[in-house]
Design a protein around this motif. Sequence first.
Motif, PDB file in Angstrom:
ATOM      1  N   MET A   1       0.836  -1.199   0.000  1.00  0.00           N
ATOM      2  CA  MET A   1       0.000   0.000   0.000  1.00  0.00           C
ATOM      3  C   MET A   1       0.871   1.249   0.000  1.00  0.00           C
ATOM      4  O   MET A   1       1.798   1.390   0.769  1.00  0.00           O
ATOM      5  N   SER A   2       0.593   2.151  -0.895  1.00  0.00           N
ATOM      6  CA  SER A   2       1.308   3.419  -0.935  1.00  0.00           C
ATOM      7  C   SER A   2       0.308   4.487  -1.323  1.00  0.00           C
ATOM      8  O   SER A   2      -0.351   4.396  -2.349  1.00  0.00           O
TER       9      SER A   2
ATOM     10  N   SER B   1       0.981  11.639   2.516  1.00  0.00           N
ATOM     11  CA  SER B   1       2.208  12.382   2.804  1.00  0.00           C
ATOM     12  C   SER B   1       1.920  13.828   3.211  1.00  0.00           C
ATOM     13  O   SER B   1       2.818  14.548   3.623  1.00  0.00           O
TER      14      SER B   1
ATOM     15  N   ALA C   1       8.367  11.359   3.295  1.00  0.00           N
ATOM     16  CA  ALA C   1       7.659  11.012   2.051  1.00  0.00           C
ATOM     17  C   ALA C   1       7.270  12.263   1.270  1.00  0.00           C
ATOM     18  O   ALA C   1       7.402  12.317   0.047  1.00  0.00           O
ATOM     19  N   LYS C   2       6.827  13.291   1.988  1.00  0.00           N
ATOM     20  CA  LYS C   2       6.347  14.518   1.340  1.00  0.00           C
ATOM     21  C   LYS C   2       7.435  15.194   0.505  1.00  0.00           C
ATOM     22  O   LYS C   2       7.152  15.791  -0.525  1.00  0.00           O
TER      23      LYS C   2
ATOM     24  N   LYS D   1       7.500   4.450   2.326  1.00  0.00           N
ATOM     25  CA  LYS D   1       6.818   4.010   1.105  1.00  0.00           C
ATOM     26  C   LYS D   1       5.301   3.971   1.306  1.00  0.00           C
ATOM     27  O   LYS D   1       4.528   4.323   0.406  1.00  0.00           O
ATOM     28  N   THR D   2       4.883   3.555   2.495  1.00  0.00           N
ATOM     29  CA  THR D   2       3.451   3.498   2.805  1.00  0.00           C
ATOM     30  C   THR D   2       2.786   4.853   2.609  1.00  0.00           C
ATOM     31  O   THR D   2       1.619   4.945   2.270  1.00  0.00           O
ATOM     32  N   PHE D   3       3.546   5.930   2.857  1.00  0.00           N
ATOM     33  CA  PHE D   3       2.975   7.270   2.775  1.00  0.00           C
ATOM     34  C   PHE D   3       3.221   7.910   1.409  1.00  0.00           C
ATOM     35  O   PHE D   3       3.183   9.130   1.270  1.00  0.00           O
ATOM     36  N   GLY D   4       3.511   7.089   0.402  1.00  0.00           N
ATOM     37  CA  GLY D   4       3.644   7.623  -0.950  1.00  0.00           C
ATOM     38  C   GLY D   4       5.082   7.623  -1.404  1.00  0.00           C
ATOM     39  O   GLY D   4       5.971   8.030  -0.682  1.00  0.00           O
ATOM     40  N   GLY D   5       5.320   7.161  -2.645  1.00  0.00           N
ATOM     41  CA  GLY D   5       6.666   7.214  -3.201  1.00  0.00           C
ATOM     42  C   GLY D   5       7.441   5.929  -3.023  1.00  0.00           C
ATOM     43  O   GLY D   5       6.868   4.879  -2.713  1.00  0.00           O
TER      44      GLY D   5
END
Lengths: 421, 421
Positions: free
Chosen positions: A1-2, A7, B93-94, B293-297
């Motif tokens: 999951m991503s 973010s 992540a941001k 990675k879970t929070f995007g990217g």
Amino acid sequence: MSDKSLSQPIRGARDFYPEDLAVRNWLFDKWRDVAKSFGYEEIDGPVLESFDLFAAKSGDELVNQQMYMLEDKDGRKLGVRPELTPTYSRMVAKRQNELIYPLRWTMFGNTWRYEKPQTGRSRDFWQWELNLVGGEESTADAEVLVIAAKAMEAIGLTPEDVVFRINDRRFMQESLTEIGISGLLYDQTTKLIDRREKISQDEFNSGLQNISLTNDQIGQLNSFLQASDLEKSPKLKELFLLLDRYGILPYCRFDPLIIRGITYYTGTVFECFDKNQGLRSVFGGGRFDDLVKTFGGGKIPAVGFAAGDVVIIELLRRLDKLPKLTPLPTRVLATVFSPDLFSDSLSLSLSLRSQGIPTELYPELSAKLDKQLKYASRKGIPYVAILGPEEVEKKLVTIKNMQTGEQKQTTMEGLKALIEN
Amino acid sequence: MSDKSLSQPIRGARDFYPEDLAVRNWLFDKWRDVAKSFGYEEIDGPVLESFDLFAAKSGDELVNQQMYMLEDKDGRKLGVRPELTPTYSRMVAKRQNELIYPLRWTMFGNTWRYEKPQTGRSRDFWQWELNLVGGEESTADAEVLVIAAKAMEAIGLTPEDVVFRINDRRFMQESLTEIGISGLLYDQTTKLIDRREKISQDEFNSGLQNISLTNDQIGQLNSFLQASDLEKSPKLKELFLLLDRYGILPYCRFDPLIIRGITYYTGTVFECFDKNQGLRSVFGGGRFDDLVKTFGGGKIPAVGFAAGDVVIIELLRRLDKLPKLTPLPTRVLATVFSPDLFSDSLSLSLSLRSQGIPTELYPELSAKLDKQLKYASRKGIPYVAILGPEEVEKKLVTIKNMQTGEQKQTTMEGLKALIEN
């Protein structure tokens, strides 16, 4: 999951990256030093409080429109604090009989208000709170205003940049009573005065008509607001005399338009605004002689102010008065030449740190030296230490100044002097 | 309205009076200095986050049983953060593509967990979070453990007082797979291992029987837990070699019982406990290579730890290792002799402060001198300055040392030296 949306912080919340936190820390350290110089001790309290603590006195807008509310698992109503004064006053009330007065406490804390996010207005902000508790004279009011002035001075804001607009609710009550405005009418009128600068003269007048003021009263009120003289208020006169003796009169101005929305103020009220940028209030405060009593126990007079971080940082940015700050503490990067020499670089890093030199050790066994140098350069680390087989054999270390590109070999003992120059 | 119950904080929340905050500040300043010496920059993030941020990976107990949840006025589900790692990882992540790796950030923040309040366990606590992001080797794991050890040293906790119990989830998975424990069975088994020390051997065994482990497997598992050797794990072997080179092996012990409840750990895990007081975990941490990675990217490896303030302060108190701190900054009380001499005392206080001497001015015009001296004495202010008509005429000031009772007259110029001696 991503999930990329994960973010982002929630709307109106603030992420403080190193360069952002450095600014807030700089600001609060300056203010903390001012508070300390006046003998103020620092306290802290919880960001979650009982809903009732705020409901008691914080005023309708703050409590019912702007507060983040929650229920705990036992069904108790809580609030995320929208301001620090209730917590501060509660902590006084809790130990009321053990504390020594006059009491000087200051506090820095996170507060939340559910507002429309825009420039100088986030939902998540930090406040500096300072109060003098147990002093009921103008000398106490003057002290907190002097502290506020010194706090402005400390960050480079002069009377050219900001103005403290000062009024007294007692004086307002007396003056308005003289023209027949009292009781409920007084509350309605001061609400309109509080909004006076956001509306036109016509809107103001028709607002006053709507609450049934006569044309004569409206005329008298407008004259009072435009031409009132602080000489008519012994309290304000005394206060301004003290502000003069403290040498901060250039920051201060009497202003009958300053009323403040918060319910708990009982005397002097003031608000600081920038002079040229049209930003929101930089800080506000006043006397609140009944708030501690509200939270249990006897009456203890108090006066103080709260200043948020958002507007002031925006103001300093616009005036180009924010200092250049370097959040990175690192002075030296100890590079790793090869896996078998990792221990040597490790020892070097320990030795440098024990000498008080903040040092990073590159955390990989086989990274190319080029990559490590590039890292130091991008990161802005001023020195790089290289320990190759030659250096290790000769018990030397090569130091590269990343600014000048200059490279020198030195003994371990000579290292510190080289880095500090 | 006066309501005594309003003077109390909500259950499990903490009021930091000056003496309490001085302890927390002392602790965090020590830790901040250690983090800085390793080149870590400080960040900060919001105490309120989206509920989903925690739901993603923080584990069932933290999210569903312990989190304070709320809805904002637009119906979005929020949580008061129960830990700092998700916010930290979200902030990575941001800005994932702009940041420079290896990335060293540290963070101090308030966290809330809905637990039963008891000694060393409040609902409102502060955490120190430190992670090394972008390093996947044991060198990175070793670095954060060394920082933890230096942090213990800095506050006087030796290997006699605390132990770091270290394990590796990868090693556990391999070892348990060898005895036929994998998949769902692995998750169930590690949950029991996590509780092993809180239950008896019989309870442990019957728990294992309940999840359908054979007697043979139970026997093998118990032998593994009692006699496993870190030599069998190349990763752990390498890590302990590095810990030895860093000189912190006396703090460290391999321990296959350390699993940790939080879902996001992927490799090394560790927990620090006191050795003699039987308190809860002092701090815990580990490697979490998938959280960013879970929070995007993309995937960014990370390793670090979080240490709360409550247990460690309780431990230091029990070991009598808390320093004596003086939260009061005041050095001098400038007394007010009479209303007409207030200005003189005011000027004196300004002059002392401008020389860097924290000074209180008594904020009343006509308080008896006795009352002012008593205030200084009760408050522990070391010096009192008296400016009577005689002093003002001679341009002198009388200074009383409140400890010795000694009284001296001095010029304004001589004052500073007198106070600093």
